[in-house]
Each structure stands twice: as structure tokens, then as C-alpha cells.
Design a protein around this motif. Structure first.
Motif, PDB file in Angstrom:
ATOM      1  N   HIS A   1       0.834  -1.191   0.000  1.00  0.00           N
ATOM      2  CA  HIS A   1       0.000   0.000   0.000  1.00  0.00           C
ATOM      3  C   HIS A   1       0.872   1.245   0.000  1.00  0.00           C
TER       4      HIS A   1
ATOM      5  N   THR B   1     -16.490  -1.454   1.131  1.00  0.00           N
ATOM      6  CA  THR B   1     -16.300  -0.045   0.807  1.00  0.00           C
ATOM      7  C   THR B   1     -16.377   0.820   2.057  1.00  0.00           C
TER       8      THR B   1
ATOM      9  N   ARG C   1      -6.486  -5.058  -1.582  1.00  0.00           N
ATOM     10  CA  ARG C   1      -7.714  -4.580  -0.959  1.00  0.00           C
ATOM     11  C   ARG C   1      -8.244  -5.554   0.085  1.00  0.00           C
TER      12      ARG C   1
ATOM     13  N   PHE D   1      -3.708   1.094  -3.443  1.00  0.00           N
ATOM     14  CA  PHE D   1      -3.520  -0.354  -3.411  1.00  0.00           C
ATOM     15  C   PHE D   1      -2.585  -0.736  -4.551  1.00  0.00           C
TER      16      PHE D   1
ATOM     17  N   LEU E   1     -13.176   0.432   4.109  1.00  0.00           N
ATOM     18  CA  LEU E   1     -12.072   1.169   3.502  1.00  0.00           C
ATOM     19  C   LEU E   1     -12.211   2.670   3.757  1.00  0.00           C
TER      20      LEU E   1
END
Length: 301
Positions: A67, A89, A84, A78, A92
Motif C-alpha cells: 500500500h 467499501t 484490498r 492499493f 475502507l
């Protein structure tokens, strides 16, 4: 502060690495590795001054960078398709907000306490003149050098009144992380007396540096006066020696006369010795005078 989300991040990555059969290169290290895997987040921050800072972040799974941190967008980058993990979502977004808060908060805290880590150096100041701005005018220059930190206040003053014609140059850096500043004032030659340059800096503890125009000429003036007095004394000494020398020549006889011979016979044998001693004394005085004159000749050139 970051430990719980980082552990969650690591666990999700390892779970994803075990479950996926993807063949992208390089592949994430498997859980069956001989040494236990660890996930590290590294931060590098640069602070140029109180208002500018730059931070870089990176994430590492073992010895593979997975990362990065996009400083322009304040988002996670990423570097591999599997980086990931199994994050949703929302997860993150939450993680990015946490990192964003940390990077910004760390920068603010460091800048707030930066004064505790700064060193201070006192400035040195001196005066000079620059190229003449025109007939009957002077360009007074105040030099300030060797100070740290950078903020400094320098002004030409007359008493307690700031001179509006003061012109401040750029604060220039030295190789040793100290600074230099040049401040000028254009004045009529007859109005320079009574002016001074005043310097304020954090390292001075409230004791401002004040240099009065013309004060630096005092030692030179005293030196010139001392030289003039010395020369005057030498002239008086030379005059005295010359006068003594001329008096000796007038007393010494050039040749014996009948009267002097009669006087010598009247006084006896001791008188001739006195007559011989007077010319010799005059000759010694003349010789001393010539040596002194030779030693003084370089002073008149």
C-alpha cells in the motif's frame, strides 16, 4: 491509536491470501510461511517551517510493499489487486479517515511544539555605506548575520522614531542554517548624525541590538589623535636638539688665536683640555641629531 485497525487489516489480508487462487505476480505471502507475517505501516514527514509539511505513508506485508498513501487525494493506494483484501467499501472509507486524521493530527502536533526543538543563535550586526544614491546623499547599510530562527526585525531609527525610508532586503540563508539580512536607508549627508540601526530577535531575550551611526569611527579618531600628538612631540624634540647643536657650534673655536693662546698660558695646562672637549661634545650632538633625523624620515613619506 492505529493498532486495532491495522490488526484487522492484516487479518483480512491473510484470510484473503489463503482463500484466493489468483496467479497475479507477485502473490501475497501464504500463511504457511516459516516465519510469521507482519504488516507494517511506515510514515515519513518533512517539516520545512511552521506552515509547510509533507508526509508519506506506505504499508508492508512482510518485505512486500502492498500500500501507499496518495497525499493529493488523502486516500490509500492499493499497489496489487489483492491488496484490498476483504474490506468492504465502508470499511475502507473508515480506515482512510483514520489514517487521514492521524497524518493531519501528527503534523499539527509537531508544528505546535516545534519551538521546543529549535535552536537559537544570536545575530551579529555592523554598519557600512553603499554606493552613493546621488550628490550630497549617503546610503547607510545595516548588516545582520548569523541568526536563527529566520524571523527578525531590523529598522533604521532616529531616537524612538522609525525611519520610513528604510528598505529591507531578502533574508538569505547561510550554509550553516543561519540567515543574513541587509537593511538600507537613503539620507542626506548632513542628516546621518543621530541615526541608529535596531535589531530585534527571539535569541536576544528582549535586549535589542542598537548600533549608532558614527560610533564605529570613535576608535579610528582616537588613534589619529594619538599619532598626531606623538608627531608633535617628536617635532619639539628635533627642534630642541637642533638648537643645542647650533649653540655647540657657536661656542667651539675654529682655530686658536693669540688671545686664546694667552688665555691658555694664563690658565695653565688644564685649559687646553677644556678647549678640546667643547668641539667633541658638539660633534656628539650633531651625530645624535643626524641619527634621529634619519629615523624620522620614513614618517614624513
Amino acid at each position: 491509536m492505529l493498532l486495532p485497525p491495522l490488526l484487522t487489516f492484516q487479518g483480512l489480508l491473510l484470510h484473503h491470501a489463503a482463500a484466493t487462487g489468483a496467479s497475479q505476480a507477485p502473490r501475497p505471502p501464504g500463511p504457511a510461511a516459516e516465519e510469521p507475517l507482519s504488516f507494517h505501516v511506515l510514515q515519513a514527514s518533512s517539516f520545512a517551517n511552521h506552515s509547510w509539511a509533507h508526509s508519506q505513508g506506505s504499508g508492508w506485508l512482510g518485505d512486500v510493499q502492498t500500500h501507499g498513501w496518495d497525499t493529493a487525494l488523502d486516500t490509500i493506494r492499493f499497489l496489487w489487486p489483492w491488496s484490498r483484501g476483504n474490506f468492504s467499501t465502508q470499511e475502507l472509507n473508515n480506515l482512510q479517515s483514520l489514517f487521514r486524521l492521524y497524518f493531519h493530527g501528527f503534523t499539527i502536533e509537531v508544528q505546535a511544539f516545534a519551538h521546543e526543538f529549535q535552536f537559537e543563535l544570536k545575530p551579529e550586526a555592523w554598519l557600512s555605506t553603499g554606493p552613493s544614491p546621488g550628490p550630497g546623499r549617503l546610503l547607510l547599510v545595516c548588516h545582520v548575520s548569523g541568526f536563527h530562527p529566520k524571523p527578525v526585525w531590523v529598522m533604521w531609527m532616529r531616537g524612538d522614531q522609525e525611519q520610513r525610508g528604510t528598505r529591507r532586503g531578502d533574508v538569505l540563508p547561510h550554509a550553516d542554517d543561519t540567515w543574513y539580512l541587509r537593511v538600507t536607508l537613503d539620507v542626506a549627508a548632513g542628516q546621518a548624525a543621530g541615526l541608529s540601526c535596531r535589531v530585534k530577535h527571539s535569541s536576544l531575550g528582549g535586549q535589542d541590538i542598537i548600533i549608532h551611526w558614527g560610533g564605529e569611527w570613535a576608535p579610528l579618531t582616537l588613534t589619529c589623535l594619538a599619532v598626531l600628538v606623538t608627531l608633535l612631540l617628536l617635532l619639539v624634540l628635533c627642534s630642541r636638539l637642533k638648537k643645542l647643536s647650533s649653540n655647540g657650534k657657536a661656542v667651539a673655536p675654529g682655530a686658536p688665536s693669540p688671545d686664546s693662546a694667552a688665555a691658555a698660558s694664563a690658565w695653565g695646562p688644564g685649559t687646553s683640555g677644556r678647549q678640546l672637549h667643547v668641539p667633541r661634545e658638539s660633534w656628539i650632538k650633531n651625530r645624535l641629531f643626524k641619527k634621529l633625523k634619519a629615523s624620522l624620515n620614513p614618517l614624513w613619506r
